[in-house]
Design a protein around this motif. Structure first.
Motif, PDB file in Angstrom:
ATOM      1  N   GLN A  21     -28.736 -13.300  15.809  1.00  0.00           N
ATOM      2  CA  GLN A  21     -29.830 -13.178  14.846  1.00  0.00           C
ATOM      3  C   GLN A  21     -28.972 -11.911  14.579  1.00  0.00           C
ATOM      4  N   ALA A  22     -28.899 -11.231  15.376  1.00  0.00           N
ATOM      5  CA  ALA A  22     -27.872  -9.654  15.829  1.00  0.00           C
ATOM      6  C   ALA A  22     -27.430  -9.510  14.504  1.00  0.00           C
ATOM      7  N   THR A  23     -26.214 -10.850  14.005  1.00  0.00           N
ATOM      8  CA  THR A  23     -24.783 -10.516  13.926  1.00  0.00           C
ATOM      9  C   THR A  23     -25.391 -11.360  12.120  1.00  0.00           C
ATOM     10  N   GLY A  24     -23.798 -11.113  11.574  1.00  0.00           N
ATOM     11  CA  GLY A  24     -24.383 -11.533  10.112  1.00  0.00           C
ATOM     12  C   GLY A  24     -25.113 -11.041   9.414  1.00  0.00           C
ATOM     13  N   ILE A  25     -24.341 -11.531   8.089  1.00  0.00           N
ATOM     14  CA  ILE A  25     -25.380 -11.016   7.129  1.00  0.00           C
ATOM     15  C   ILE A  25     -26.753 -12.167   6.480  1.00  0.00           C
ATOM     16  N   SER A  26     -27.603 -11.838   6.541  1.00  0.00           N
ATOM     17  CA  SER A  26     -29.075 -12.677   6.564  1.00  0.00           C
ATOM     18  C   SER A  26     -29.702 -13.035   5.223  1.00  0.00           C
ATOM     19  N   ASP A  27     -29.913 -13.799   4.860  1.00  0.00           N
ATOM     20  CA  ASP A  27     -30.025 -14.663   3.031  1.00  0.00           C
ATOM     21  C   ASP A  27     -28.765 -14.378   3.035  1.00  0.00           C
ATOM     22  N   ASP A  28     -27.667 -14.607   2.909  1.00  0.00           N
ATOM     23  CA  ASP A  28     -25.879 -14.374   2.381  1.00  0.00           C
ATOM     24  C   ASP A  28     -26.261 -13.374   1.448  1.00  0.00           C
ATOM     25  N   LYS A  29     -26.797 -11.962   1.237  1.00  0.00           N
ATOM     26  CA  LYS A  29     -26.287 -11.292   0.535  1.00  0.00           C
ATOM     27  C   LYS A  29     -27.371 -10.060   1.206  1.00  0.00           C
ATOM     28  N   VAL A  30     -26.707  -8.935   1.126  1.00  0.00           N
ATOM     29  CA  VAL A  30     -26.901  -7.643   1.267  1.00  0.00           C
ATOM     30  C   VAL A  30     -28.314  -6.852   0.119  1.00  0.00           C
ATOM     31  N   LYS A  31     -29.147  -6.897  -0.107  1.00  0.00           N
ATOM     32  CA  LYS A  31     -30.103  -6.784  -0.642  1.00  0.00           C
ATOM     33  C   LYS A  31     -30.930  -4.862  -0.597  1.00  0.00           C
ATOM     34  N   VAL A 312     -26.837   4.691   0.062  1.00  0.00           N
ATOM     35  CA  VAL A 312     -26.292   3.433   0.371  1.00  0.00           C
ATOM     36  C   VAL A 312     -25.053   3.346   0.922  1.00  0.00           C
ATOM     37  N   THR A 313     -23.775   4.238   0.221  1.00  0.00           N
ATOM     38  CA  THR A 313     -22.459   4.096   0.253  1.00  0.00           C
ATOM     39  C   THR A 313     -22.338   3.945   2.526  1.00  0.00           C
ATOM     40  N   GLN A 314     -22.469   5.181   3.185  1.00  0.00           N
ATOM     41  CA  GLN A 314     -22.833   4.819   4.390  1.00  0.00           C
ATOM     42  C   GLN A 314     -24.014   3.959   4.774  1.00  0.00           C
ATOM     43  N   TYR A 315     -24.821   3.268   4.191  1.00  0.00           N
ATOM     44  CA  TYR A 315     -25.622   2.366   4.500  1.00  0.00           C
ATOM     45  C   TYR A 315     -24.520   1.019   4.931  1.00  0.00           C
ATOM     46  N   LEU A 316     -23.443   0.992   3.758  1.00  0.00           N
ATOM     47  CA  LEU A 316     -23.006  -0.564   3.565  1.00  0.00           C
ATOM     48  C   LEU A 316     -21.531  -0.364   4.903  1.00  0.00           C
ATOM     49  N   LYS A 317     -21.502   1.077   4.916  1.00  0.00           N
ATOM     50  CA  LYS A 317     -20.312   1.251   6.014  1.00  0.00           C
ATOM     51  C   LYS A 317     -20.909   0.681   7.148  1.00  0.00           C
ATOM     52  N   ALA A 318     -22.045   0.922   7.825  1.00  0.00           N
ATOM     53  CA  ALA A 318     -22.362   1.154   9.366  1.00  0.00           C
ATOM     54  C   ALA A 318     -22.680  -0.717   9.481  1.00  0.00           C
ATOM     55  N   ILE A 319     -23.568  -1.087   7.672  1.00  0.00           N
ATOM     56  CA  ILE A 319     -23.245  -2.710   7.698  1.00  0.00           C
ATOM     57  C   ILE A 319     -21.719  -3.580   8.097  1.00  0.00           C
ATOM     58  N   ASP A 320     -20.907  -3.375   7.365  1.00  0.00           N
ATOM     59  CA  ASP A 320     -19.360  -3.850   7.428  1.00  0.00           C
ATOM     60  C   ASP A 320     -19.450  -3.488   9.093  1.00  0.00           C
ATOM     61  N   ALA A 321     -19.309  -2.131   9.970  1.00  0.00           N
ATOM     62  CA  ALA A 321     -19.303  -1.575  11.270  1.00  0.00           C
ATOM     63  C   ALA A 321     -19.459  -2.680  12.171  1.00  0.00           C
ATOM     64  N   ALA A 322     -21.169  -2.716  11.890  1.00  0.00           N
ATOM     65  CA  ALA A 322     -21.812  -3.861  12.841  1.00  0.00           C
ATOM     66  C   ALA A 322     -21.628  -4.693  12.764  1.00  0.00           C
ATOM     67  N   GLY A 323     -21.005  -5.360  11.678  1.00  0.00           N
ATOM     68  CA  GLY A 323     -21.679  -6.916  11.327  1.00  0.00           C
ATOM     69  C   GLY A 323     -22.126  -8.052  10.690  1.00  0.00           C
ATOM     70  N   THR A 324     -23.092  -6.872  10.208  1.00  0.00           N
ATOM     71  CA  THR A 324     -24.624  -7.976  10.103  1.00  0.00           C
ATOM     72  C   THR A 324     -25.636  -6.065   9.277  1.00  0.00           C
ATOM     73  N   ASP A 325     -26.161  -6.976   9.039  1.00  0.00           N
ATOM     74  CA  ASP A 325     -27.653  -6.169   7.930  1.00  0.00           C
ATOM     75  C   ASP A 325     -28.506  -5.740   8.920  1.00  0.00           C
ATOM     76  N   GLU A 326     -28.910  -6.356  10.557  1.00  0.00           N
ATOM     77  CA  GLU A 326     -30.038  -6.429  11.082  1.00  0.00           C
ATOM     78  C   GLU A 326     -30.446  -4.933  11.488  1.00  0.00           C
ATOM     79  N   GLY A 327     -31.718  -4.716  11.242  1.00  0.00           N
ATOM     80  CA  GLY A 327     -32.374  -3.006  11.094  1.00  0.00           C
ATOM     81  C   GLY A 327     -31.892  -2.180  12.038  1.00  0.00           C
ATOM     82  N   VAL A 328     -31.821  -2.072  13.440  1.00  0.00           N
ATOM     83  CA  VAL A 328     -31.172  -1.703  14.662  1.00  0.00           C
ATOM     84  C   VAL A 328     -30.154  -1.251  14.728  1.00  0.00           C
ATOM     85  N   ALA A 329     -29.477  -2.903  14.701  1.00  0.00           N
ATOM     86  CA  ALA A 329     -28.282  -2.996  14.657  1.00  0.00           C
ATOM     87  C   ALA A 329     -27.406  -1.754  13.969  1.00  0.00           C
ATOM     88  N   VAL A 330     -27.472  -1.971  12.479  1.00  0.00           N
ATOM     89  CA  VAL A 330     -27.677  -0.934  11.865  1.00  0.00           C
ATOM     90  C   VAL A 330     -27.594   0.995  11.027  1.00  0.00           C
TER      91      VAL A 330
END
Length: 403
Positions: A21-31, A312-330
């Motif tokens: 659950q903590a990997t990948g992008i939920s719903d196949d998009k970041v909103k 927004v830029t740093q949030y997207l960088k964090a998703i890219d580095a974490a490999g997920t958009d899960e809240g705590v991981a990001v």
């Protein structure tokens, strides 16, 4: 024995499921949702400009993260906590929004931070000022990004006190923001060896500041701190100038956006001294980005709008580095990053969710000093973030480990 094996297997399966659950992008998009004031007193420093800044960040990132599309939605919270909270619940519960930002109203930001904690979703406030967001409202998935009443007050007070100006008077708006800010300024003045000779409160959107300025003038203070905002600040300065007070008294607004400076004009605002987190003409990087923003919005960005782009830029960088958009991981990834961009210098996110960065002491230029439109500020001093923001030793955030 069999029972123990089954239990162990179940535990391993549960851990595997959580990891998945903590990997990948939920719903196949970041909103991303920008929840801001689109029509009220904070619309000029947030509003459509914040939405446009978020769009610019997404475009500059390439429109995708981890190969998945990035979508942007926005809404007007109307400066009402119930409306803001309802929209946040709708976005998170029914519309697949991953992160909500701007939140340029402290009551709304507090409500959304509470919901973010319950739903394990990311909330980043770039527009609110309450230090409560990194104290009682702190959560594992929340970040307070731009400024707060502590950093604005401390940066300005200590810099002015260093000039030998120790006698202060406070003019504050008579509601929560004004009272908290007045108390904060009072504490900083006293801690620095100064005196507050008087404090007076005025109604919100007051029509006449004459009696308040007469009290300030009678106090013989060297400095008048203005614990108000937007039109109240402008009208305070107009009255002070009519009384001839600005010739020998330093006026220190606790909150000035460049939008306010533009509305006020240099003839009226010259000499005002205040703390800010951003100025468009500070360096080559800030100038280049701000001119792109100006081409789209026909004005220069406020510190809130510039920080929206950064967040927004740093949030997207964090998703890219974490490999997920899960809240705590990001959010944990954000806390590992150094943030240096068009908005932030020497930035980083602490364990309490406070994004710490350099602050600046600015002064409005005289008309003669200005070289053209939007050339409004002189940067007098840089205040390192570790000195500008509330130290962790004073934090009441449950995530902070006391040493």
């Amino acid at each position: 024995m069999t029972h123990l094996k089954i239990t162990a297997a179940a535990a391993m399966l549960a851990c595997t499921t959580l990891a998945a659950q903590a990997t990948g992008i939920s719903d196949d998009k970041v909103k991303i949702g920008v929840l801001t004031d689109m029509s009220g007193q904070y619309a000029d420093s947030g509003g459509k400009g914040s939405v446009e800044a978020a769009k610019m960040a997404i475009e500059d990132f390439g429109g995708k993260v981890q190969g998945k599309p990035i979508e942007l939605v926005f809404a007007d919270h109307q400066n009402k906590a119930d409306i803001g909270g309802t929209k946040a619940r709708q976005w998170w519960d029914a519309e697949g929004v991953d992160m909500i930002m701007d939140l340029n109203n402290s009551a709304i930001a507090g409500a959304v931070f509470t919901l973010a904690k319950e739903r394990n979703k990311v909330a980043i406030s770039t527009g609110a000022l309450s230090t409560g967001l990194t104290n009682e409202f702190c959560a594992p998935t929340t970040v307070h990004y731009t400024v707060d009443s502590y950093s604005l007050g401390k940066s300005a007070v200590e810099s002015i006190m260093a000039q030998g100006k120790k006698d202060w008077f406070i003019l504050a708006v008579d509601y929560a923001y004004g009272k908290v800010t007045a108390a904060t300024v009072t504490d900083f003045v006293k801690e620095s060896g100064g005196k507050v000779l008087g404090t007076v409160y005025h109604p919100f959107n007051a029509s006449d500041f004459s009696s308040f300025m007469m009290q300030a003038q009678a106090s013989k203070a060297q400095v008048v701190a203005l614990a108000n905002a937007t039109q109240d600040t402008v009208n305070s300065i107009k009255t002070a100038r009519e009384f001839g007070m600005t010739r020998n008294i330093t006026f220190v607004p606790q909150l000035i956006y460049i939008n306010d400076a533009h509305a006020m004009g240099l003839e009226l605002g010259q000499g005002l001294t205040f703390a800010t987190a951003f100025y468009w003409d500070r360096n080559d990087e800030s100038r280049a980005w701000s001119k792109k923003y100006q081409a789209r919005m026909k004005k220069m960005p406020s510190m809130n709008q510039a920080s929206v782009y950064s967040a927004v830029t740093q949030y997207l960088k964090a998703i890219d580095a974490a490999g997920t958009d899960e809240g705590v991981a990001v959010t944990n990834q954000l806390k590992k990053m150094k943030i240096n961009d068009v908005f932030s210098q020497n930035g980083y996110v602490r364990e309490d969710g406070r994004m710490v960065h350099d602050m600046f002491l600015a002064q409005m230029k005289s008309p003669k000093e200005s070289k053209g439109a939007w050339d409004y500020y002189k940067i007098l001093d840089t205040i390192p973030g570790d000195k500008a923001f509330q130290p962790l030793s004073k934090s009441t955030c449950s995530l902070v480990t006391k040493k």
